[in-house]
Design a protein around this motif. Structure first.
Motif, short mmCIF file in Angstrom:
data_model
loop_
_atom_site.label_atom_id
_atom_site.label_comp_id
_atom_site.label_asym_id
_atom_site.label_seq_id
_atom_site.Cartn_x
_atom_site.Cartn_y
_atom_site.Cartn_z
N VAL A 195 0.86 -1.18 0.00
CA VAL A 195 0.00 0.00 0.00
C VAL A 195 0.90 1.24 0.00
N ARG A 196 0.73 2.10 -0.99
CA ARG A 196 1.53 3.32 -1.12
C ARG A 196 0.63 4.54 -0.87
N CYS A 197 0.95 5.24 0.22
CA CYS A 197 0.24 6.46 0.57
C CYS A 197 1.23 7.62 0.64
N SER A 198 2.23 7.59 -0.19
CA SER A 198 3.30 8.58 -0.17
C SER A 198 2.83 9.93 -0.72
N ASN A 199 3.35 11.01 -0.09
CA ASN A 199 3.19 12.37 -0.61
C ASN A 199 1.72 12.73 -0.87
N LEU A 200 0.87 12.40 0.10
CA LEU A 200 -0.55 12.73 -0.01
C LEU A 200 -0.98 13.80 0.99
N ARG A 201 -0.02 14.37 1.70
CA ARG A 201 -0.27 15.40 2.71
C ARG A 201 -1.21 14.89 3.80
N LEU A 202 -1.07 13.62 4.15
CA LEU A 202 -1.88 13.03 5.21
C LEU A 202 -1.45 13.58 6.57
N THR A 203 -2.42 13.86 7.43
CA THR A 203 -2.12 14.34 8.77
C THR A 203 -2.38 13.27 9.83
N GLU A 204 -2.93 12.15 9.43
CA GLU A 204 -3.11 11.02 10.34
C GLU A 204 -3.02 9.73 9.56
N ILE A 205 -2.70 8.67 10.27
CA ILE A 205 -2.54 7.36 9.63
C ILE A 205 -3.92 6.84 9.22
N PRO A 206 -4.08 6.40 7.97
CA PRO A 206 -5.38 5.89 7.51
C PRO A 206 -5.86 4.73 8.38
N ARG A 207 -7.15 4.69 8.62
CA ARG A 207 -7.72 3.63 9.46
C ARG A 207 -8.29 2.49 8.64
N ASP A 208 -8.31 2.64 7.33
CA ASP A 208 -8.91 1.61 6.48
C ASP A 208 -7.85 0.83 5.71
N LEU A 209 -6.68 0.65 6.31
CA LEU A 209 -5.63 -0.12 5.65
C LEU A 209 -6.02 -1.59 5.58
N PRO A 210 -5.85 -2.24 4.45
CA PRO A 210 -6.22 -3.66 4.33
C PRO A 210 -5.45 -4.51 5.32
N ASN A 211 -6.13 -5.46 5.97
CA ASN A 211 -5.46 -6.24 7.00
C ASN A 211 -4.53 -7.32 6.45
N ASP A 212 -4.46 -7.47 5.13
CA ASP A 212 -3.50 -8.41 4.55
C ASP A 212 -2.28 -7.67 3.96
N THR A 213 -2.11 -6.41 4.36
CA THR A 213 -1.00 -5.60 3.84
C THR A 213 0.33 -6.10 4.40
N ARG A 214 1.35 -6.14 3.53
CA ARG A 214 2.69 -6.55 3.95
C ARG A 214 3.67 -5.38 3.95
N ARG A 215 3.42 -4.36 3.12
CA ARG A 215 4.29 -3.19 3.05
C ARG A 215 3.44 -1.92 2.96
N ILE A 216 3.80 -0.93 3.81
CA ILE A 216 3.08 0.34 3.79
C ILE A 216 4.08 1.48 3.67
N TYR A 217 3.84 2.37 2.72
CA TYR A 217 4.69 3.54 2.51
C TYR A 217 3.87 4.79 2.82
#
Length: 265
Positions: free
Chosen positions: A53-75
């Motif tokens: 899951v790539r959430c890079s450079n999205l100006r996020l101010t908090e960690i997403p709460r809907d990340l898939p539970n089968d994720t192995r890598r998060i950016y």
């Protein structure tokens, strides 16, 4: 009668089919919700590396709460995250790589990476604004971590916490002191783990020694004061008793003196 029985059986079969179809549809929806990609992020998946899951450079101010539970890598790099709350990744039992670099992180709450101890192999916290190292945030982690390019403050609490941190030892060389307490010990600009002779608890030890000396002096003063009071009190009692003996008639006084001498002998 056979016709009525056939009609009832047909209706019952249709109802059961609709019910089973609803169950299958609900299970599919729940599975899709659990494994679909987080909103605004980009997901990719392969048989060898699993879901990324790539959430890079999205100006996020908090960690997403809907990340898939089968994720192995998060950016989550190059965002505006300022803290990692407790249990932020608790529902990601397969997560092996987590990139939080190039954010505005100033705080990692206790239990920030709880639940990742058995899966996480690499954690990137580089290029943030972390000042104080909180060992409780890394509870159970044995991962390799990148802690470089943070304005770390080195003090006695950091020194005492180091033996209890489970991160890969080489990772801790990324803690380079930008400030220190006390400031004159020569820790600034030095990787804390590699400074073998660095003792940041020396001020606390001196303060403890002074406190012990003050306490001992206080107790000693109390004992001396009590002894002085005891001696003075007994001296005063003896003086009063002597005056009383002198005030008695001579014969009676001699008799009492003789009696006192006999008692003493």
């Amino acid at each position: 009668m056979p016709l009525l029985a056939s009609g009832w059986l047909l209706r019952h079969s249709v109802v059961m089919c609709l019910f089973l179809h609803s169950l299958v549809l609900m299970a599919f929806c729940f599975n899709h919700a659990a494994t679909s990609c987080s909103q605004r992020c980009y997901c990719s998946e392969s048989n060898s590396s699993g879901k990324t899951v790539r959430c890079s450079n999205l100006r996020l101010t908090e960690i997403p709460r809907d990340l898939p539970n089968d994720t192995r890598r998060i950016y989550l790099d190059f965002n505006l995250l300022t803290d990692v709350p407790s249990d932020a990744f608790l529902d990601l039992p397969l997560l092996s790589e987590l990139d939080l670099s190039n954010n505005e992180l100033v705080r990692l709450e206790p239990g920030a990476f709880r639940g990742l101890g058995n899966s996480l192999t690499f954690l990137d916290l580089s290029s943030n604004k972390l000042v104080n190292f909180n060992p409780e945030a890394f509870e159970g982690l044995r991962a390799r971590a990148n802690l470089t390019n943070n304005p770390w403050h080195c003090d006695c609490s950091l020194q005492t916490a180091m033996p209890y941190v489970g991160l890969e030892p080489l990772s801790l060389t990324g803690i380079v002191c930008q400030t220190s307490e006390p400031p004159e010990v020569g820790a600034i600009g030095v990787p804390f783990l590699l400074a073998k002779d660095l003792d940041l608890c020396v001020v606390m030890k001196k303060t403890t020694d002074v406190a012990m000396l003050v306490t001992m002096f206080g107790w000693f003063s109390m004992v001396i004061s009590y002894l002085v009071y005891y001696v003075r009190q007994n001296t005063e009692d003896a003086r009063r008793h002597l005056q009383y003996l002198k005030s008695l008639p001579t014969k009676q006084g001699q008799s009492e003196v003789s009696s006192t001498i006999s008692t003493v002998v």
